[in-house]
Design an enzyme around this catalytic site. Structure first.
Site, PDB file in Angstrom:
ATOM      1  N   HIS A 145      40.413  22.641  54.756  1.00  0.00           N
ATOM      2  CA  HIS A 145      41.254  22.490  55.947  1.00  0.00           C
ATOM      3  C   HIS A 145      40.605  21.462  56.863  1.00  0.00           C
ATOM      4  CE1 HIS A 145      43.191  26.637  55.183  1.00  0.00           C
ATOM      5  NE2 HIS A 145      43.985  25.667  54.774  1.00  0.00           N
ATOM      6  N   GLU A 182      38.599  22.048  60.354  1.00  0.00           N
ATOM      7  CA  GLU A 182      37.503  23.019  60.416  1.00  0.00           C
ATOM      8  C   GLU A 182      36.176  22.297  60.190  1.00  0.00           C
ATOM      9  OE1 GLU A 182      38.912  25.932  57.565  1.00  0.00           O
ATOM     10  OE2 GLU A 182      40.731  26.259  58.733  1.00  0.00           O
ATOM     11  N   ARG A 216      45.523  20.060  59.864  1.00  0.00           N
ATOM     12  CA  ARG A 216      45.035  21.082  58.931  1.00  0.00           C
ATOM     13  C   ARG A 216      45.210  20.686  57.458  1.00  0.00           C
ATOM     14  NH1 ARG A 216      45.001  26.961  58.294  1.00  0.00           N
ATOM     15  NH2 ARG A 216      46.146  27.637  56.460  1.00  0.00           N
ATOM     16  N   HIS A 220      35.306  28.090  55.529  1.00  0.00           N
ATOM     17  CA  HIS A 220      36.370  27.790  56.490  1.00  0.00           C
ATOM     18  C   HIS A 220      35.875  28.154  57.890  1.00  0.00           C
ATOM     19  CE1 HIS A 220      40.017  27.543  53.739  1.00  0.00           C
ATOM     20  NE2 HIS A 220      39.076  27.932  52.898  1.00  0.00           N
ATOM     21  N   GLU A 229      34.717  32.647  56.670  1.00  0.00           N
ATOM     22  CA  GLU A 229      35.223  32.077  57.919  1.00  0.00           C
ATOM     23  C   GLU A 229      34.055  32.031  58.891  1.00  0.00           C
ATOM     24  OE1 GLU A 229      38.297  30.999  58.558  1.00  0.00           O
ATOM     25  OE2 GLU A 229      39.522  31.868  56.963  1.00  0.00           O
TER      26      GLU A 229
END
Ligand SMILES: [Zn+2]
Length: 496
Positions: free
Chosen positions: A257, A260, A312, A383, A458
């Site tokens: 993405h 990020e 994104r 991410h 994440e």
């Protein structure tokens, strides 16, 4: 001065001086290494990226003394002038987020959840995280023209909200202070590459660092281009291997993405630790072969630096699509493709693409991983944001048969991350802990490639900065990522 030149089409030659390269070895002695000869980007075939790059950096003439980069032409001046006009005519302006705000909307009932879902489906806000069955809040970006309308509708529905970021453009401006040209030149001269973990770097610096590692540690590191992006940028995988027969392997990737940024920064930090600081991390990391792709989505990543910080997806149909360009690469993997938590509408942020593996980036990853699937025992994809360690499945609220193993190792990793940097990471299966998302790389790695330990991490934070995490958080965040990786290295050893 040693110079490396390459012909670009018939008319233009691009030449760059090589940086002399001396480095300290781990005994503190100076050694001379092969000079660092960078390659101009995207030389073959010549394309708009090359010409944009030439316009920005190149001095045009015959003398290398003119500057660090010289574009030398034998006869076709008019061609370059024409190209210059063409490129400057199509150069995109940078999107500003002045006055845009990040709101956290609090949710206390199912009724409120329905209201928020309707708001997310409208074009008035852009959701920064999905809505789960048990969500107590959701973060949404609101552009200035919609701000009053959205806030009024929240108040009239008795929904409360907090403003997490008052002015998105100000946050973006403060996020990534860049070193001066002199500091970069000094660094490059001293170390032979431009990579640091004090700021977020462009793709060219990341790829230059991988090439430098392969050149500096030829027995340990090698670089393989496993494919090219939609716009022709290379997908560069670094292999780190002690060349021990029968070693298990771990796949690590980042930057699927685009916005990020903490993800490629963390992955390159891990690379640095697994190479230059290798001997401080014990046997586990040395007895594993590593395949590491720091930027899965280089077109999107460069687009976030150049044009839209909050992009994104990848950049398929980038010239014609506007907001509707691009595919969410983490919905494009061909396992349970197109199901819950993905969209068939190109304008949506979670657009799954026209079919599974329709995009060159995802199909390159899958081909490479499948070719090593018997060796790869862990698949880790970074991410942001939210601080989670997630394991399959993402497509539905169910778990694989060996989920107890996945859960145990994830909890061990979360403990190690807490010890390394003090952040709390929540552990669980993806769809249950966050929200359903079909076509993710983690589900494919588990379901199709049959890789045992498959995780989506994440990274920081939990919403105070969101995607726009200031660069002084890179080292503390990446240290936590490294701690998790070391746990996975131990666990794949134990499988043998
Ligand atoms: Zn992501």
């Amino acid at each position: 001065v040693l110079v490396t030149c390459q012909d670009v089409g018939q008319c233009i030659k691009v030449c760059l001086p090589c940086a002399p390269h001396r480095a300290d070895n781990r005994f503190g002695e100076q050694r001379a290494l092969a000079p660092f000869c960078p390659a101009p980007p995207y030389l073959s075939p010549p394309n708009t990226h090359l010409f944009a790059w030439l316009l920005k950096h190149a001095f045009i003439g015959e003398s290398y003394e003119a500057g660090p980069v010289v574009a030398r032409m034998s006869r076709c001046w008019s061609l370059l002038v024409l190209l210059a006009v063409a490129v400057s005519g199509t150069r995109e302006d940078k999107i500003t987020y002045q006055g845009a705000q990040l709101l956290r909307i609090n949710i206390t009932s199912e009724e409120e959840q329905d209201i928020v879902r309707a708001l997310e489906d409208s074009d008035d806000v852009e959701a920064w995280n999905g809505l789960a069955a048990n969500s107590t809040s959701v973060d949404v970006l609101v552009l200035p023209e919609n701000k009053d309308k959205v806030k009024e509708s929240l108040v009239s529905s008795n929904l409360t909200y907090d403003v997490l970021i008052q002015d998105m453009e100000a946050a973006i401006q403060e996020e990534n202070p860049m070193p001066s040209d002199e500091e970069i030149a000094e660094l490059e001269g001293r170390k032979g590459h431009r990579m640091t973990w004090q700021s977020y770097h462009r793709m060219q610096d990341v790829h230059g660092y991988l090439d430098w590692l392969a050149q500096s540690y030829p027995k340990l590191c090698s670089v393989q281009t496993i494919g090219n992006s939609v716009e022709g940028r290379p997908l560069k995988v670094l292999k780190i291997s002690s060349d021990k027969a029968g070693s298990p392997a771990i796949w690590v990737d980042g930057g699927i993405h685009a916005r990020e940024w903490i993800s490629p920064a963390t992955v390159t930090y891990i690379i640095n630790e697994l190479t230059e600081n290798r001997h401080t991390h014990g046997d586990a990391v040395q007895n594993v072969d590593w395949y590491i792709l720091p930027i899965v989505n280089p077109d999107g990543y460069e687009y976030t630096h150049r044009t839209d910080r909050l992009w994104r997806k990848n950049r398929s149909n980038g010239n014609s699509g506007g907001r509707c360009a691009g595919v969410d690469l983490n919905r494009n993997f061909a396992y349970k493709w197109g199901g819950a938590g993905s969209s068939h509408q190109p304008c949506k942020e979670i657009y799954a693409g026209s079919s599974g593996f329709s995009e060159p980036e995802t199909s390159a990853v899958s081909n490479f991983v499948l070719s090593k699937k018997d060796q790869i025992k862990a698949y880790v994809t970074f991410h942001s944001y939210g601080q989670y360690i997630l394991y399959p499945w993402g497509y539905d609220r169910v778990v694989p048969p060996d989920y107890k193993d996945l859960d145990r190792v994830a909890r061990k990793a979360a403990q190690a991350m807490y010890k390394a940097g003090g952040s709390t990471y929540t552990v669980g299966s993806a769809a249950t802990t966050l929200y359903a998302a079909s076509g993710g790389s983690d589900d494919w790695a588990k379901g199709s490639a049959k890789i045992k330990y498959t995780y989506t991490i994440e990274l920081r934070d939990r919403g105070y900065h969101g995607f726009v995490l200031p660069s002084n958080y890179i080292v503390p965040t990446a240290s936590e990522g490294l701690a998790a990786i070391k746990v996975f290295a131990q666990e794949v050893q134990a499988l043998k």
